[in-house]
Design a protein around this motif. Structure first.
Motif, short mmCIF file in Angstrom:
data_model
loop_
_atom_site.label_atom_id
_atom_site.label_comp_id
_atom_site.label_asym_id
_atom_site.label_seq_id
_atom_site.Cartn_x
_atom_site.Cartn_y
_atom_site.Cartn_z
N ILE A 1 13.33 -12.89 47.01
CA ILE A 1 13.90 -14.01 47.75
C ILE A 1 13.43 -15.30 47.09
CG2 ILE A 1 12.02 -13.76 49.46
CD1 ILE A 1 13.79 -15.23 51.48
N ALA A 2 14.35 -16.24 46.92
CA ALA A 2 14.00 -17.51 46.29
C ALA A 2 14.99 -18.58 46.71
CB ALA A 2 13.98 -17.37 44.77
N GLY A 3 14.56 -19.82 46.61
CA GLY A 3 15.40 -20.92 47.04
C GLY A 3 15.94 -21.72 45.87
N ALA B 1 16.61 -25.00 46.27
CA ALA B 1 16.13 -26.38 46.46
C ALA B 1 17.15 -27.36 45.90
CB ALA B 1 14.75 -26.57 45.82
N HIS B 2 18.41 -27.18 46.32
CA HIS B 2 19.50 -27.92 45.69
C HIS B 2 20.41 -28.63 46.69
CE1 HIS B 2 22.89 -28.79 43.08
NE2 HIS B 2 23.68 -28.01 43.79
N HIS B 3 20.99 -27.89 47.66
CA HIS B 3 22.02 -28.48 48.53
C HIS B 3 22.06 -27.69 49.84
CE1 HIS B 3 26.13 -29.45 49.94
NE2 HIS B 3 26.00 -30.56 49.24
N ARG C 1 20.34 -20.94 40.18
CA ARG C 1 18.90 -21.03 39.87
C ARG C 1 18.06 -20.12 40.76
NH1 ARG C 1 16.33 -26.95 39.96
NH2 ARG C 1 16.69 -26.80 42.20
N GLY C 2 18.26 -20.24 42.06
CA GLY C 2 17.48 -19.41 42.99
C GLY C 2 17.86 -17.94 42.90
N GLN D 1 16.04 -16.35 40.06
CA GLN D 1 14.62 -16.13 40.39
C GLN D 1 14.47 -14.95 41.35
OE1 GLN D 1 12.58 -19.66 41.86
NE2 GLN D 1 10.98 -18.41 42.78
N ALA E 1 23.05 -17.90 50.57
CA ALA E 1 23.20 -18.46 51.90
C ALA E 1 23.13 -19.97 51.90
CB ALA E 1 22.09 -17.92 52.81
N SER F 1 19.27 -20.39 50.12
CA SER F 1 18.45 -19.18 50.11
C SER F 1 19.18 -18.05 49.40
CB SER F 1 18.14 -18.78 51.56
OG SER F 1 17.05 -17.89 51.59
N ASN G 1 19.11 -21.93 59.66
CA ASN G 1 18.16 -22.13 58.57
C ASN G 1 18.38 -23.45 57.83
OD1 ASN G 1 20.49 -21.46 57.18
ND2 ASN G 1 19.39 -20.42 55.53
N GLY H 1 16.31 -25.20 54.73
CA GLY H 1 16.99 -25.64 53.52
C GLY H 1 16.66 -27.08 53.17
N ALA I 1 13.04 -27.26 51.95
CA ALA I 1 12.93 -26.75 50.58
C ALA I 1 13.50 -27.73 49.58
CB ALA I 1 13.64 -25.40 50.49
N SER I 2 14.65 -28.28 49.92
CA SER I 2 15.33 -29.16 48.99
C SER I 2 14.54 -30.47 48.80
CB SER I 2 16.73 -29.45 49.54
OG SER I 2 17.40 -30.34 48.71
N GLY J 1 11.05 -29.66 47.31
CA GLY J 1 11.08 -28.91 46.06
C GLY J 1 10.46 -27.54 46.15
N ILE J 2 10.59 -26.89 47.29
CA ILE J 2 10.03 -25.54 47.49
C ILE J 2 11.05 -24.50 47.02
CG2 ILE J 2 9.34 -23.87 49.26
CD1 ILE J 2 8.29 -26.26 50.89
N ARG J 3 10.64 -23.62 46.11
CA ARG J 3 11.59 -22.64 45.57
C ARG J 3 11.18 -21.20 45.82
NH1 ARG J 3 12.88 -23.82 39.66
NH2 ARG J 3 14.15 -21.97 40.03
N GLY J 4 10.12 -21.00 46.58
CA GLY J 4 9.78 -19.64 47.00
C GLY J 4 10.63 -19.26 48.21
N CYS J 5 10.20 -18.28 48.96
CA CYS J 5 11.00 -17.82 50.09
C CYS J 5 11.10 -18.88 51.17
CB CYS J 5 10.41 -16.53 50.66
SG CYS J 5 8.85 -16.75 51.51
N SER J 6 12.24 -18.93 51.82
CA SER J 6 12.43 -19.75 53.02
C SER J 6 13.05 -18.83 54.07
CB SER J 6 13.39 -20.91 52.76
OG SER J 6 12.86 -21.80 51.82
#
Lengths: 411, 264
Positions: free
Chosen positions: A260-262, A264-266, A275-276, A279, A396, A400, B96, B100, B103-104, B107-112
């Motif tokens: 699972i990864a994000g 961090a865009h929109h 990107r996510g 990852q 998602a 996500s 969620n 989002g 994270a955005s 700048g968090i790119r691990g799990c949410s």
């Protein structure tokens, strides 16, 4: 990887209800045969707009659960819980375990949903807004509608529970969370996946974002216009491999890895390069102890929106996947986008495809978009798989991304 | 394994102060998102400035009993009155969305992961956050509970909830770290267990959660009650040492050990 050094979780049961069929066998048979069943639901979309939706056939003739399970409850049981129960019943029946046996074990429940956890009773809201007496039953039904809690309570299970509301990746995240519970020995068995019902709020909302196709959806097609909404439930029963072998029961496959990864865009759009997703895929492969060369198929999120399909194909290409070796399909042309259920529904369909050994092309995709750098399998095409390990991926809102690496048993 | 908690944030909506640098990014957001982002920023901003922030190894678990319920009803209102649905409002109604935004913006790119449960949403999120740190999946993890409730819920509570007082909207956020990357931990967590009890829906409307810590008990109403109270007890009043902590309610029990840093 689990604390004891083993990899993956054994799938000892699976169940599915969605538009293609009332159980996993019927749904998979229709998917392979290219049968697509859409409906036009009056009033579901805004006036002057109509679009197909995919409706699941609900029944209450359970195989394992008591037929009178839902009688004499002090509240109504909503459609999302009913859809989930139908798939849970099918899945548990396959495990060879009785309810009494389940009640003696630590059984977790991890389920994804979106609509299923909202209070969207329109009659109640209209009465409230107009200052009229409201229906206490509707209010109580909402307060008893937490999906995992209800399934736990109706089945008399004790163990960890979670309802994951990660929008359209909820079902896949629930399966991943379930695997992690087994890895850390939080429970012995997990019922996991996703369930969601059609709702007018979702139909109007996705329409407002201009993500709904007015015609049948066409994932990965050159002329794709967006998604169609659907409903359903997809459930897996996961157990520790050694305990299944000790009992001599059947293993239908494995969930080997989860990532699972994000982005961090929109808030609502995927990162254009995925990107996510890249990852999450890398994490899932590492968790599975697998490489890209081990992967024999990809069940994409494949909603049919221009942005989603482009992001997924970009991500797979740049990671080094090869469409000749790793055919990619979307099943949403047959199921619709079942939102919180999608990850669960697609995990079941991925498992059945891996066990079948042959993958069927994407329903609705008559001509793959030539702008893609990675070419998914189109409608009417079939391909023999070169291995037993595949990927099911979900994207998602909120950026996500969830990826499952699954292994079939080749039956 | 012992999981350090290195920062805490709690606020009611009424007392929330949104940092100026977030104002532009939150200009379209609802209260639910404001609370989540401000809390996340509140616990993470310091360690981001110190450097060593790995976006891919930072994640979050956000628990909520009701999600962005007020926004959900605003969308439902547009649907039942046949108005065009606002795309912004609809996107904010998705459970969620706050995760989002967090994270955005951060700048968090691990799990949410957003978890929804009427019973102990903060502690269910905390349980998953601790597991993510213990397994090595994350180096840093935000654990949040956000509640905004809604006018419909408040009315339903007064009608059917036996006269329960309205609960204040707010947020609680803890920062967990694999090792205390940001400096000395506030406290350490061990062995979190949640036992669910059966509860009929309406009973939840008159809910009370009783927190037992350090030989003392306090009872609090409301869905954010125990998480907020625990944050206050642990941070403001410094009730540390090696303490079993127990949160009891009609719908179950949470048990964990909380240690002071010096107690290790």
């Amino acid at each position: 990887m689990a604390k004891d050094g083993t990899r993956g979780a054994a799938v000892t049961g699976y169940g599915l209800v969605a538009a293609p069929g009332r159980n996993s066998e019927a749904a998979f048979t229709n998917l392979q045969a290219g049968v697509v069943r859409t409906a036009a639901m009056e009033g579901f979309f805004p006036p002057s707009f109509s679009a197909p939706v995919f409706v699941a056939e609900l029944h209450q003739q359970y195989d394992l659960l008591p037929t009178n399970l839902l009688e004499n409850q002090p509240y109504e049981v909503n459609r999302t819980v009913r859809l989930a129960l139908q798939a849970v019943d099918e899945a548990l029946a396959r495990t060879g375990l009785s309810l009494a046996q389940l009640n003696r074990r630590r059984v977790g429940v991890a389920l994804g949903t979106t609509v299923g956890c909202t209070f969207h009773n329109e009659a109640y809201y209209i009465d409230w807004k107009n200052g009229r007496e409201t229906d206490s039953l509707a209010f109580n039904t909402y307060l008893n509608a937490n999906l995992a809690e209800r399934i736990q309570e109706l089945l008399g299970l004790s163990g960890p529970r979670a309802v994951i509301t990660n929008a359209c990746a909820s079902g896949a995240d629930a399966v991943g969370l379930a695997k992690s519970w087994l890895d850390v020995d939080l429970c012995d068995i997990v019922i996991c996946g996703g369930a969601d019902e059609l709702s007018r709020v979702a139909c109007h909302g996705f329409r407002s974002l201009m993500l709904v196709s007015q015609d049948r959806c066409r994932p990965f097609d050159k002329n794709r216009q967006g998604l169609n909404l659907g409903e359903g439930a997809g459930i897996l029963v996961l157990e520790k491999e050694h305990s299944v072998h000790a009992s001599g029961r059947e293993v239908y496959g494995r969930v080997l890895g989860y990532g699972i990864a994000g982005d961090a865009h929109h808030p609502t759009a995927p990162h254009p390069e995925g990107r996510g997703l890249k990852q999450a895929t890398a994490l899932a492969l590492t968790d599975a102890g697998a490489t890209i060369a081990d992967i024999a198929m990809i069940n994409a999120h494949g909603t049919g929106t221009p942005a989603n399909d482009r992001a997924e194909t970009n991500a797979m290409k740049s990671m080094g996947f090869d469409s000749d070796m790793q055919p990619m399909v979307s099943t949403k042309g047959a199921t619709g986008h079942t939102l919180g259920a999608a990850g669960g529904v697609e995990a079941v369909l991925t498992l059945l495809t891996l066990n079948c050994g042959e993958i069927t092309g994407t329903p609705g995709c008559s001509r793959v978009d030539p702008d893609f750098h990675f070419s998914p399998l189109a409608e009417g095409e079939k391909m023999a798989l070169t291995g037993r390990i595949g990927i099911s991926q979900s994207l998602a809102f909120g950026g996500s991304n969830a990826v499952l690496v699954m292994e079939g048993c080749g039956r | 394994m012992t999981v350090p908690v290195t920062n805490c944030f709690r606020s009611t909506l009424d007392n929330l102060t949104v940092p100026g640098e977030l104002a532009r990014q939150l200009r379209r957001a609802d209260d639910f998102v404001h609370l989540g982002v401000t809390a996340g920023h509140g616990v993470l901003a310091g360690c981001m400035e110190k450097g060593g922030f790995s976006a891919k190894k930072t994640g979050m678990y956000l628990g909520s009993a009701f999600g962005p319920m007020q926004t959900n009803f605003e969308v439902l209102d547009q649907v039942v009155t046949q108005q065009p649905v606002s795309p912004i409002l609809f996107s904010l109604s998705v459970f969620n969305t706050a995760a989002g935004y967090i994270a955005s913006i951060l700048g968090i790119r691990g799990c949410s992961v957003t978890l929804t449960d009427f019973s102990f949403p903060f502690f269910r999120a905390l349980q998953q956050g601790m597991a993510a740190i213990e397994s090595g999946m994350l180096d840093r993890c935000l654990v949040l509970q956000v509640e905004t409730y809604s006018d419909v819920l408040i009315d339903g509570t007064s009608r059917y909830g036996g006269g329960a007082e309205p609960w204040p909207a707010g947020v609680v956020c803890w920062l967990l770290e694999r090792t205390a990357l940001s400096g000395k931990p506030l406290f350490l967590l061990e062995d979190l267990e949640i036992e669910s009890g059966g509860t009929e829906g309406k009973d939840r409307l008159s809910l009370q959660e009783t927190v037992s810590l350090g030989g003392k008990q306090e009872t609090t109403p409301g869905y954010l009650g125990a998480a907020a109270m625990l944050s206050r007890l642990l941070v403001k009043e410094g009730r540390l040492g090696v303490n079993p902590c127990r949160v009891e309610s009609l719908y179950g029990t949470v048990c964990m050990n909380i240690r002071s840093f010096e107690g290790v």
